[in-house]
Design a protein around this motif. Sequence first.
Motif, short mmCIF file in Angstrom:
data_model
loop_
_atom_site.label_atom_id
_atom_site.label_comp_id
_atom_site.label_asym_id
_atom_site.label_seq_id
_atom_site.Cartn_x
_atom_site.Cartn_y
_atom_site.Cartn_z
N GLY A 12 -4.97 2.84 -11.05
CA GLY A 12 -4.44 2.94 -8.88
C GLY A 12 -2.77 2.32 -9.67
O GLY A 12 -2.42 2.16 -8.23
N SER A 13 -2.60 1.49 -10.66
CA SER A 13 -1.50 0.48 -10.40
C SER A 13 -0.45 0.95 -11.79
O SER A 13 -0.87 0.92 -13.18
CB SER A 13 -1.88 -1.29 -10.68
OG SER A 13 -2.78 -1.77 -9.86
N THR A 44 -2.26 -1.06 -6.98
CA THR A 44 -3.14 -0.95 -6.08
C THR A 44 -4.56 -2.13 -6.10
O THR A 44 -4.25 -2.97 -7.20
CB THR A 44 -3.96 0.11 -6.34
OG1 THR A 44 -4.19 0.67 -7.18
CG2 THR A 44 -3.15 1.78 -5.90
N LYS A 45 -5.56 -2.09 -5.23
CA LYS A 45 -6.53 -2.81 -5.89
C LYS A 45 -7.37 -2.35 -4.63
O LYS A 45 -7.66 -1.08 -4.10
CB LYS A 45 -6.24 -4.40 -4.81
CG LYS A 45 -5.15 -5.43 -5.18
CD LYS A 45 -4.63 -6.20 -4.48
CE LYS A 45 -3.34 -7.31 -5.65
NZ LYS A 45 -3.34 -7.81 -4.38
N GLY A 92 -10.15 0.54 -0.72
CA GLY A 92 -9.28 0.47 -1.37
C GLY A 92 -7.84 0.20 -0.94
O GLY A 92 -7.92 0.51 -0.03
N TRP A 93 -7.02 -0.28 -1.40
CA TRP A 93 -5.22 -0.78 -0.81
C TRP A 93 -4.71 -0.72 -1.13
O TRP A 93 -4.56 -0.70 -2.95
CB TRP A 93 -5.63 -2.23 -0.63
CG TRP A 93 -6.75 -2.84 0.23
CD1 TRP A 93 -6.47 -2.82 1.31
CD2 TRP A 93 -7.43 -3.90 -0.14
NE1 TRP A 93 -7.65 -3.82 2.40
CE2 TRP A 93 -7.89 -4.32 1.43
CE3 TRP A 93 -7.93 -4.28 -1.29
CZ2 TRP A 93 -9.58 -4.74 1.02
CZ3 TRP A 93 -9.15 -5.20 -1.46
CH2 TRP A 93 -10.23 -5.31 0.43
N ILE A 94 -3.34 0.14 -0.87
CA ILE A 94 -1.89 0.09 -1.50
C ILE A 94 -1.41 -0.92 -1.08
O ILE A 94 -0.26 -1.36 -0.36
CB ILE A 94 -1.28 1.44 -1.11
CG1 ILE A 94 -2.02 2.69 -1.50
CG2 ILE A 94 0.36 1.64 -1.69
CD1 ILE A 94 -1.45 4.31 -1.00
N SER A 95 -1.54 -1.61 -2.62
CA SER A 95 -0.55 -3.23 -2.57
C SER A 95 0.98 -3.50 -2.02
O SER A 95 1.45 -4.14 -1.00
CB SER A 95 -1.17 -4.10 -3.29
OG SER A 95 -1.11 -5.42 -3.27
N VAL A 140 1.92 7.72 -5.34
CA VAL A 140 0.49 7.10 -3.91
C VAL A 140 -0.54 7.96 -4.62
O VAL A 140 -2.04 7.93 -4.16
CB VAL A 140 1.27 7.50 -2.92
CG1 VAL A 140 -0.06 7.75 -2.23
CG2 VAL A 140 2.06 6.56 -2.17
N ALA A 193 -2.57 7.60 -7.65
CA ALA A 193 -3.17 6.17 -7.58
C ALA A 193 -4.72 6.63 -6.26
O ALA A 193 -5.61 5.68 -6.55
CB ALA A 193 -2.19 5.07 -6.27
N LEU A 241 -8.08 6.00 -7.07
CA LEU A 241 -9.44 5.61 -6.24
C LEU A 241 -10.32 6.19 -5.30
O LEU A 241 -11.51 5.70 -5.62
CB LEU A 241 -8.65 4.93 -5.23
CG LEU A 241 -7.54 3.49 -4.64
CD1 LEU A 241 -6.32 4.08 -3.99
CD2 LEU A 241 -7.94 2.43 -5.31
N VAL A 282 -8.48 3.44 2.07
CA VAL A 282 -7.38 2.92 1.82
C VAL A 282 -6.74 2.49 2.87
O VAL A 282 -6.01 3.13 3.56
CB VAL A 282 -6.21 3.86 0.95
CG1 VAL A 282 -5.12 3.35 0.28
CG2 VAL A 282 -7.44 4.25 -0.16
#
Length: 315
Positions: free
Chosen positions: A50-51, A68-69, A80-83, A101, A104, A108, A116
């Motif tokens: 997702g990165s 993303t993480k 999950g996170w959109i960093s 997005v 990603a 995820l 997220v």
Amino acid sequence: MENTDIKLITKDDLDDILAISGESFPAEYNVTKVSLRQKLIDDADKFDEGSLIIREAISGKPIGFIGTKISHSELYPDTGWISIVAVARDYRRNGYGRLLVSKALEALHSVGVKRVSVGQEFHNFFSGIPNPNDENMGFFNALGFAVNEGSHFDLEAVITDNTYIESFDNSVFIGEFKVKTYNDDYDELMKFLDAEFPGRWAYEVDTAIKAHKDPSEIVLLWDKRDNKVVGFCILTSYKDDEGKKTGYGGLGPIGIAKALRGRQVGNFLLRESLVQAKLNGIVRVNIDWTILVKFYGQFGFIVKRTYIAAYKELQ
């Protein structure tokens, strides 16, 4: 989209994502080559699938990227996170950000992520949507994210020659309390944190200690009568690419036992922690992710960055 390539981000993309970040985030948000490497490229929670980086197919010119993480902690199951996400200035309003997005989120979702958030991960760039103007909030709203109403902030102050620190009267507190840096006080500290601040703060401190955090960056407030920990503060000295201290640092989390609140003991611990930060060579201090502007403002801290939290439930 036609004539574009989307690939997974690698360390070879670092200079390109730095250039896009420089166009996308105000300088005060501190998205630097060091932070991109540490908080994205090399971060243990980075979700590779997702990165992504999108480029022009023929020229290879970078258009935008997303980092993303994914959570590996029981604190945040299925999370999950959109960093970070950004599109180069010349390519905006053409759907590239929405495309990144969406891809990603699909990635995820495919691994079981159910929620997220924008930012807020453990080693985050941002604690929400940065610089939350109508355009930035509208971008996430249009993608189905719920955007909170209230803002939160990063605060900063220069602590050298700081009259607020130097004029603080600690005589009211030193009879009852003592402040020391960490000295193999793991059991006492974790007992306090598990009772007063279970969850993320306890987890982060435990992780930091096990990663051999500098003891001078862990400040403990002790009750002299019972000889027990009743407060804590974590300091961080930020370093450059060569591992040298920059004079810029962070403070937090910080907290005291519930039974002591309302007596200005927190002011005392904050002041003593800032004194320790100076001893550690820190000149300018960042306090992130807070709404306590008035509390920190008494020591000269002012709002430096603004955020609004946002999240999306994946079906």
